[in-house]
Motif scaffolding. Structure first.
Motif, PDB file in Angstrom:
ATOM      1  N   CYS A 123      51.937 104.188  57.814  1.00  0.00           N
ATOM      2  CA  CYS A 123      52.111 105.519  58.404  1.00  0.00           C
ATOM      3  C   CYS A 123      51.015 105.889  59.415  1.00  0.00           C
ATOM      4  O   CYS A 123      51.045 106.971  59.980  1.00  0.00           O
ATOM      5  CB  CYS A 123      52.182 106.564  57.301  1.00  0.00           C
ATOM      6  SG  CYS A 123      50.636 106.798  56.399  1.00  0.00           S
ATOM      7  N   LYS A 124      50.047 104.994  59.619  1.00  0.00           N
ATOM      8  CA  LYS A 124      48.967 105.156  60.613  1.00  0.00           C
ATOM      9  C   LYS A 124      47.972 106.265  60.293  1.00  0.00           C
ATOM     10  O   LYS A 124      47.214 106.688  61.149  1.00  0.00           O
ATOM     11  CB  LYS A 124      49.534 105.378  62.028  1.00  0.00           C
ATOM     12  CG  LYS A 124      50.586 104.390  62.447  1.00  0.00           C
ATOM     13  CD  LYS A 124      50.084 102.974  62.401  1.00  0.00           C
ATOM     14  CE  LYS A 124      51.157 102.025  62.908  1.00  0.00           C
ATOM     15  NZ  LYS A 124      51.208 100.782  62.206  1.00  0.00           N
ATOM     16  N   THR A 125      47.925 106.736  59.059  1.00  0.00           N
ATOM     17  CA  THR A 125      46.956 107.735  58.643  1.00  0.00           C
ATOM     18  C   THR A 125      45.576 107.082  58.520  1.00  0.00           C
ATOM     19  O   THR A 125      45.454 105.976  57.995  1.00  0.00           O
ATOM     20  CB  THR A 125      47.345 108.318  57.271  1.00  0.00           C
ATOM     21  OG1 THR A 125      48.617 108.954  57.395  1.00  0.00           O
ATOM     22  CG2 THR A 125      46.333 109.331  56.769  1.00  0.00           C
ATOM     23  N   VAL A 126      44.533 107.751  59.008  1.00  0.00           N
ATOM     24  CA  VAL A 126      43.173 107.237  58.867  1.00  0.00           C
ATOM     25  C   VAL A 126      42.782 107.319  57.396  1.00  0.00           C
ATOM     26  O   VAL A 126      42.866 108.373  56.770  1.00  0.00           O
ATOM     27  CB  VAL A 126      42.177 108.031  59.740  1.00  0.00           C
ATOM     28  CG1 VAL A 126      40.758 107.561  59.487  1.00  0.00           C
ATOM     29  CG2 VAL A 126      42.532 107.896  61.203  1.00  0.00           C
ATOM     30  N   LEU A 127      42.364 106.183  56.832  1.00  0.00           N
ATOM     31  CA  LEU A 127      42.023 106.121  55.409  1.00  0.00           C
ATOM     32  C   LEU A 127      40.531 106.197  55.156  1.00  0.00           C
ATOM     33  O   LEU A 127      40.089 106.779  54.166  1.00  0.00           O
ATOM     34  CB  LEU A 127      42.562 104.815  54.806  1.00  0.00           C
ATOM     35  CG  LEU A 127      44.068 104.629  54.878  1.00  0.00           C
ATOM     36  CD1 LEU A 127      44.440 103.240  54.389  1.00  0.00           C
ATOM     37  CD2 LEU A 127      44.778 105.697  54.074  1.00  0.00           C
ATOM     38  N   VAL A 128      39.735 105.569  56.025  1.00  0.00           N
ATOM     39  CA  VAL A 128      38.300 105.507  55.768  1.00  0.00           C
ATOM     40  C   VAL A 128      37.553 105.235  57.068  1.00  0.00           C
ATOM     41  O   VAL A 128      38.092 104.664  58.012  1.00  0.00           O
ATOM     42  CB  VAL A 128      37.971 104.405  54.721  1.00  0.00           C
ATOM     43  CG1 VAL A 128      38.203 103.023  55.273  1.00  0.00           C
ATOM     44  CG2 VAL A 128      36.571 104.539  54.174  1.00  0.00           C
ATOM     45  N   GLN A 129      36.307 105.703  57.099  1.00  0.00           N
ATOM     46  CA  GLN A 129      35.370 105.376  58.161  1.00  0.00           C
ATOM     47  C   GLN A 129      34.239 104.642  57.461  1.00  0.00           C
ATOM     48  O   GLN A 129      33.622 105.187  56.543  1.00  0.00           O
ATOM     49  CB  GLN A 129      34.869 106.649  58.825  1.00  0.00           C
ATOM     50  CG  GLN A 129      33.875 106.418  59.927  1.00  0.00           C
ATOM     51  CD  GLN A 129      33.383 107.730  60.519  1.00  0.00           C
ATOM     52  OE1 GLN A 129      33.610 108.807  59.964  1.00  0.00           O
ATOM     53  NE2 GLN A 129      32.690 107.639  61.623  1.00  0.00           N
ATOM     54  N   ASP A 174      51.504 106.929  49.799  1.00  0.00           N
ATOM     55  CA  ASP A 174      51.271 106.434  48.432  1.00  0.00           C
ATOM     56  C   ASP A 174      51.220 104.917  48.280  1.00  0.00           C
ATOM     57  O   ASP A 174      51.368 104.402  47.186  1.00  0.00           O
ATOM     58  CB  ASP A 174      52.304 107.016  47.447  1.00  0.00           C
ATOM     59  CG  ASP A 174      52.070 108.487  47.177  1.00  0.00           C
ATOM     60  OD1 ASP A 174      50.911 108.923  47.270  1.00  0.00           O
ATOM     61  OD2 ASP A 174      53.039 109.196  46.877  1.00  0.00           O
ATOM     62  N   ASN A 175      50.997 104.179  49.369  1.00  0.00           N
ATOM     63  CA  ASN A 175      50.805 102.733  49.281  1.00  0.00           C
ATOM     64  C   ASN A 175      49.330 102.429  49.037  1.00  0.00           C
ATOM     65  O   ASN A 175      48.451 103.141  49.534  1.00  0.00           O
ATOM     66  CB  ASN A 175      51.233 102.046  50.583  1.00  0.00           C
ATOM     67  CG  ASN A 175      52.728 102.004  50.745  1.00  0.00           C
ATOM     68  OD1 ASN A 175      53.426 101.489  49.890  1.00  0.00           O
ATOM     69  ND2 ASN A 175      53.223 102.546  51.847  1.00  0.00           N
ATOM     70  N   TYR A 176      49.043 101.367  48.286  1.00  0.00           N
ATOM     71  CA  TYR A 176      47.672 100.902  48.108  1.00  0.00           C
ATOM     72  C   TYR A 176      47.375  99.910  49.224  1.00  0.00           C
ATOM     73  O   TYR A 176      48.119  98.942  49.422  1.00  0.00           O
ATOM     74  CB  TYR A 176      47.478 100.244  46.741  1.00  0.00           C
ATOM     75  CG  TYR A 176      47.329 101.260  45.643  1.00  0.00           C
ATOM     76  CD1 TYR A 176      46.087 101.795  45.337  1.00  0.00           C
ATOM     77  CD2 TYR A 176      48.441 101.692  44.918  1.00  0.00           C
ATOM     78  CE1 TYR A 176      45.955 102.749  44.333  1.00  0.00           C
ATOM     79  CE2 TYR A 176      48.315 102.634  43.916  1.00  0.00           C
ATOM     80  CZ  TYR A 176      47.066 103.160  43.626  1.00  0.00           C
ATOM     81  OH  TYR A 176      46.934 104.102  42.637  1.00  0.00           O
ATOM     82  N   TYR A 208      40.112  98.656  48.079  1.00  0.00           N
ATOM     83  CA  TYR A 208      41.465  99.204  48.086  1.00  0.00           C
ATOM     84  C   TYR A 208      41.396 100.719  48.134  1.00  0.00           C
ATOM     85  O   TYR A 208      40.567 101.331  47.478  1.00  0.00           O
ATOM     86  CB  TYR A 208      42.221  98.785  46.824  1.00  0.00           C
ATOM     87  CG  TYR A 208      42.452  97.303  46.751  1.00  0.00           C
ATOM     88  CD1 TYR A 208      43.577  96.733  47.340  1.00  0.00           C
ATOM     89  CD2 TYR A 208      41.562  96.473  46.095  1.00  0.00           C
ATOM     90  CE1 TYR A 208      43.800  95.365  47.281  1.00  0.00           C
ATOM     91  CE2 TYR A 208      41.767  95.105  46.030  1.00  0.00           C
ATOM     92  CZ  TYR A 208      42.892  94.566  46.622  1.00  0.00           C
ATOM     93  OH  TYR A 208      43.100  93.209  46.562  1.00  0.00           O
ATOM     94  N   ILE A 209      42.308 101.293  48.911  1.00  0.00           N
ATOM     95  CA  ILE A 209      42.408 102.746  49.010  1.00  0.00           C
ATOM     96  C   ILE A 209      43.888 103.103  48.943  1.00  0.00           C
ATOM     97  O   ILE A 209      44.728 102.437  49.560  1.00  0.00           O
ATOM     98  CB  ILE A 209      41.798 103.267  50.328  1.00  0.00           C
ATOM     99  CG1 ILE A 209      40.293 103.023  50.330  1.00  0.00           C
ATOM    100  CG2 ILE A 209      42.120 104.738  50.525  1.00  0.00           C
ATOM    101  CD1 ILE A 209      39.601 103.496  51.585  1.00  0.00           C
TER     102      ILE A 209
END
Length: 57
Positions: free
Chosen positions: A18-24, A39-41, A32-33
């Motif tokens: 979905c191209k959401t920023v997960l981490v910097q 809701d995907n790992y 894993y995030i």
């Protein structure tokens, strides 16, 4: 004593679905995030100035 944050190289890892920023984060990350949007790992590896993201298998 102040630290110079301009020398700190940070990278962004995004969800491959979905191209959401997960981490910097910096080089050396391997973890894993769970994406809060789809809701995907996601397995994130940041090494040698390269960001790799893939769905947890």
């Amino acid at each position: 004593m102040e630290t110079d944050k301009s020398k700190l190289q940070l990278y962004y890892a995004c969800c491959p679905h979905c191209k959401t920023v997960l981490v910097q984060a910096q080089n050396g990350m391997d973890g894993y995030i769970k994406c809060h949007k789809c809701d995907n790992y996601i397995h994130i590896i940041i090494r040698n100035d390269t960001v790799i993201t893939k769905t947890k298998s």
